[in-house]
Structure formats: structure tokens, C-alpha cells
Write a protein that holds these residues in place. Structure first.
Motif, PDB file in Angstrom:
ATOM      1  N   GLU A   1       0.837  -1.199   0.000  1.00  0.00           N
ATOM      2  CA  GLU A   1       0.000   0.000   0.000  1.00  0.00           C
ATOM      3  C   GLU A   1       0.873   1.251   0.000  1.00  0.00           C
ATOM      4  OE1 GLU A   1      -3.822   0.799   2.415  1.00  0.00           O
ATOM      5  OE2 GLU A   1      -2.210   1.715   3.612  1.00  0.00           O
ATOM      6  N   ALA A   2       1.942   1.232   0.783  1.00  0.00           N
ATOM      7  CA  ALA A   2       2.829   2.391   0.871  1.00  0.00           C
ATOM      8  C   ALA A   2       3.473   2.688  -0.475  1.00  0.00           C
ATOM      9  CB  ALA A   2       3.900   2.147   1.928  1.00  0.00           C
ATOM     10  N   GLU A   3       3.979   1.653  -1.126  1.00  0.00           N
ATOM     11  CA  GLU A   3       4.630   1.874  -2.414  1.00  0.00           C
ATOM     12  C   GLU A   3       3.642   2.372  -3.468  1.00  0.00           C
ATOM     13  OE1 GLU A   3       7.011  -1.602  -3.309  1.00  0.00           O
ATOM     14  OE2 GLU A   3       8.685  -0.590  -2.309  1.00  0.00           O
ATOM     15  N   LYS A   4       2.432   1.838  -3.468  1.00  0.00           N
ATOM     16  CA  LYS A   4       1.413   2.314  -4.406  1.00  0.00           C
ATOM     17  C   LYS A   4       1.039   3.757  -4.108  1.00  0.00           C
ATOM     18  CE  LYS A   4      -0.692  -2.159  -5.433  1.00  0.00           C
ATOM     19  NZ  LYS A   4      -1.881  -3.005  -5.234  1.00  0.00           N
ATOM     20  N   ALA A   5       0.902   4.095  -2.829  1.00  0.00           N
ATOM     21  CA  ALA A   5       0.524   5.457  -2.443  1.00  0.00           C
ATOM     22  C   ALA A   5       1.595   6.458  -2.852  1.00  0.00           C
ATOM     23  CB  ALA A   5       0.270   5.530  -0.938  1.00  0.00           C
ATOM     24  N   VAL A   6       2.861   6.091  -2.632  1.00  0.00           N
ATOM     25  CA  VAL A   6       3.956   6.989  -3.015  1.00  0.00           C
ATOM     26  C   VAL A   6       3.990   7.159  -4.529  1.00  0.00           C
ATOM     27  CG1 VAL A   6       6.478   7.196  -3.100  1.00  0.00           C
ATOM     28  CG2 VAL A   6       5.349   6.622  -0.945  1.00  0.00           C
ATOM     29  N   ALA A   7       3.805   6.071  -5.271  1.00  0.00           N
ATOM     30  CA  ALA A   7       3.844   6.134  -6.734  1.00  0.00           C
ATOM     31  C   ALA A   7       2.662   6.910  -7.306  1.00  0.00           C
ATOM     32  CB  ALA A   7       3.873   4.724  -7.317  1.00  0.00           C
ATOM     33  N   ALA A   8       1.481   6.743  -6.707  1.00  0.00           N
ATOM     34  CA  ALA A   8       0.266   7.352  -7.261  1.00  0.00           C
ATOM     35  C   ALA A   8       0.029   8.775  -6.775  1.00  0.00           C
ATOM     36  CB  ALA A   8      -0.949   6.492  -6.920  1.00  0.00           C
ATOM     37  N   GLY A   9       0.250   9.019  -5.501  1.00  0.00           N
ATOM     38  CA  GLY A   9      -0.104  10.329  -4.964  1.00  0.00           C
ATOM     39  C   GLY A   9       0.954  10.910  -4.062  1.00  0.00           C
ATOM     40  N   GLY A  10       2.176  10.392  -4.179  1.00  0.00           N
ATOM     41  CA  GLY A  10       3.250  10.884  -3.333  1.00  0.00           C
ATOM     42  C   GLY A  10       3.678  12.292  -3.715  1.00  0.00           C
ATOM     43  N   TYR A  11       4.252  12.978  -2.769  1.00  0.00           N
ATOM     44  CA  TYR A  11       4.739  14.328  -3.012  1.00  0.00           C
ATOM     45  C   TYR A  11       6.104  14.474  -2.346  1.00  0.00           C
ATOM     46  CZ  TYR A  11       2.771  14.865   1.679  1.00  0.00           C
ATOM     47  OH  TYR A  11       2.464  14.688   3.006  1.00  0.00           O
ATOM     48  N   LEU A  12       6.969  15.236  -2.981  1.00  0.00           N
ATOM     49  CA  LEU A  12       8.289  15.474  -2.416  1.00  0.00           C
ATOM     50  C   LEU A  12       8.171  16.428  -1.238  1.00  0.00           C
ATOM     51  CD1 LEU A  12      10.685  15.762  -5.485  1.00  0.00           C
ATOM     52  CD2 LEU A  12      10.771  14.079  -3.629  1.00  0.00           C
ATOM     53  N   HIS A  13       8.790  16.049  -0.133  1.00  0.00           N
ATOM     54  CA  HIS A  13       8.789  16.883   1.071  1.00  0.00           C
ATOM     55  C   HIS A  13      10.130  16.696   1.760  1.00  0.00           C
ATOM     56  CE1 HIS A  13       7.303  19.030   4.544  1.00  0.00           C
ATOM     57  NE2 HIS A  13       7.669  18.028   5.315  1.00  0.00           N
ATOM     58  N   ASN A  14      10.905  17.752   1.873  1.00  0.00           N
ATOM     59  CA  ASN A  14      12.217  17.703   2.521  1.00  0.00           C
ATOM     60  C   ASN A  14      13.153  16.681   1.864  1.00  0.00           C
ATOM     61  OD1 ASN A  14      11.471  19.669   4.360  1.00  0.00           O
ATOM     62  ND2 ASN A  14      10.912  18.219   5.943  1.00  0.00           N
ATOM     63  N   GLY A  15      13.041  16.489   0.563  1.00  0.00           N
ATOM     64  CA  GLY A  15      13.966  15.618  -0.143  1.00  0.00           C
ATOM     65  C   GLY A  15      13.616  14.145  -0.149  1.00  0.00           C
ATOM     66  N   LYS A  16      12.412  13.799   0.261  1.00  0.00           N
ATOM     67  CA  LYS A  16      11.954  12.410   0.268  1.00  0.00           C
ATOM     68  C   LYS A  16      10.515  12.388  -0.211  1.00  0.00           C
ATOM     69  CE  LYS A  16      10.562  12.902   5.082  1.00  0.00           C
ATOM     70  NZ  LYS A  16       9.546  13.826   4.729  1.00  0.00           N
ATOM     71  N   TRP A  17       9.990  11.195  -0.478  1.00  0.00           N
ATOM     72  CA  TRP A  17       8.596  11.065  -0.901  1.00  0.00           C
ATOM     73  C   TRP A  17       7.697  10.820   0.301  1.00  0.00           C
ATOM     74  CZ3 TRP A  17       7.229  12.380  -5.602  1.00  0.00           C
ATOM     75  CH2 TRP A  17       8.181  12.364  -6.610  1.00  0.00           C
ATOM     76  N   ASN A  18       6.610  11.533   0.382  1.00  0.00           N
ATOM     77  CA  ASN A  18       5.583  11.321   1.407  1.00  0.00           C
ATOM     78  C   ASN A  18       4.278  10.970   0.725  1.00  0.00           C
ATOM     79  OD1 ASN A  18       7.482  12.211   3.247  1.00  0.00           O
ATOM     80  ND2 ASN A  18       6.153  13.725   4.196  1.00  0.00           N
ATOM     81  N   ALA A  19       3.437  10.207   1.414  1.00  0.00           N
ATOM     82  CA  ALA A  19       2.105   9.889   0.901  1.00  0.00           C
ATOM     83  C   ALA A  19       1.184   9.620   2.078  1.00  0.00           C
ATOM     84  CB  ALA A  19       2.144   8.677  -0.024  1.00  0.00           C
ATOM     85  N   PRO A  20      -0.100   9.942   1.935  1.00  0.00           N
ATOM     86  CA  PRO A  20      -1.044   9.660   3.020  1.00  0.00           C
ATOM     87  C   PRO A  20      -1.191   8.156   3.233  1.00  0.00           C
ATOM     88  CG  PRO A  20      -2.143  10.770   1.162  1.00  0.00           C
ATOM     89  CD  PRO A  20      -0.720  10.587   0.788  1.00  0.00           C
TER      90      PRO A  20
END
Length: 162
Positions: free
Chosen positions: A4-23
Motif C-alpha cells: 500500500e505504501a509503495e502504491k501510495a507513493v507512486a500514485a499520490g506521493g509528493y516530495l517533502h524535505n527531499g523524500k517522498w511522502n504519501a497519506p
């Protein structure tokens, strides 16, 4: 949860402080409802907290890192980061770690899948060293609120040692 985390980062992730974040999604919410994470935090810190009120998936790719920072106090009085996925080359001379600054200097944590670290993100500077070739890291970070918030306010800290 890792999928779920990998899908969330790929689909709706956003760069924040140099890393990917996702809900976080359903898998993370089910996990948090089934596991008494508040008890884990209490055993680790002595701080009585509520179950997590927030969470975020975090993904790091080659070359990404996280500079030292402290979290906004609204994230909670305690954080629990859990490693969901970890890829690295066998025999790599250096691997990326989560790093904390404490009274003794730097504390590097090489979290493997299923390992977690509990800390106060609003008071403890923390970051991540750069990922090398072949590395990939996926984490979830949960935020917890203290039952007695007065114990954790910045105006209620102990005096500086003399």
C-alpha cells in the motif's frame, strides 16, 4: 502495508524535505487499530499516549536524504517509525541510516524490515543519510499525543544542568 505504501507513493506521493511522502490508507489504519502501538510507545518512553492520530508513508530512493530537523509539535509528542521495506546491495560499503542527535552525539539506526524507532520528533533532531546505489527504503511514521500534554509542553522542560 508495504505494498500500500509503495502504491501510495507512486500514485499520490509528493516530495517533502527531499523524500517522498504519501497519506496512509486502509492497511495502515487496520494495522494501527489491531496493534496497541500506544503500549509500544509507553514501554519505550514511559510516556502514556493515545493510539496514533496521524501517519504518513515515507519513501526514499537513491541519492535522497533528510537533513536534520525537528517535527512540528502538532505531529505529536511521540513518533514511531516502522521500516516496511528495505533494499540494498549485498556488501555495500555504506548504507543509509536514520540518524538522531542526542546528548552523546549521533545515534545511527539501521532499521530493517519490521524494526521501529520511537522518539520525540518535536524535541529530537533527526534525519537520514543519503541512499547509495541499489538502496530503497519505505517507512511509515505514526504520531502520538500524550494523555497529559502539560508534561510535554516546551514551557515545562527541565532546567539546564549546572
Amino acid at each position: 502495508m508495504a505494498m500500500e505504501a509503495e502504491k501510495a507513493v507512486a500514485a499520490g506521493g509528493y516530495l517533502h524535505n527531499g523524500k517522498w511522502n504519501a497519506p496512509v490508507g486502509d492497511a495502515a489504519n487496520r494495522f494501527a487499530a489491531q496493534i496497541d502501538l500506544a503500549a509500544v510507545v509507553a514501554r519505550s518512553t514511559g510516556l502514556e499516549v493515545e493510539q496514533p492520530h496521524t501517519g504518513v508513508y515515507i519513501g526514499y530512493e537513491v541519492g535522497q536524504f533528510l537533513d536534520f530537523h525537528v517535527d512540528e509539535s502538532g505531529f505529536g509528542e511521540a513518533n514511531l517509525i516502522l521500516c516496511l521495506k528495505r533494499a540494498r546491495l549485498t556488501g555495500a560499503p555504506r548504507v543509509s541510516t536514520t540518524v538522531f542527535i542526542n546528548a552523546d552525539g549521533y545515534l545511527e539506526c539501521d532499521l530493517g524490515v519490521g524494526d521501529c524507532a520511537v522518539f520525540d520528533g518535536a524535541l529530537t533532531p533527526h534525519g537520514r543519510t543519503p541512499l547509495s546505489a541499489g538502496e530503497r527504503v519505505t517507512l511509515i511514521s505514526f504520531g502520538f499525543r500524550a494523555h497529559d500534554q502539560a508534561l510535554r509542553t516546551l514551557t515545562n522542560l527541565p532546567p539546564v544542568p549546572r
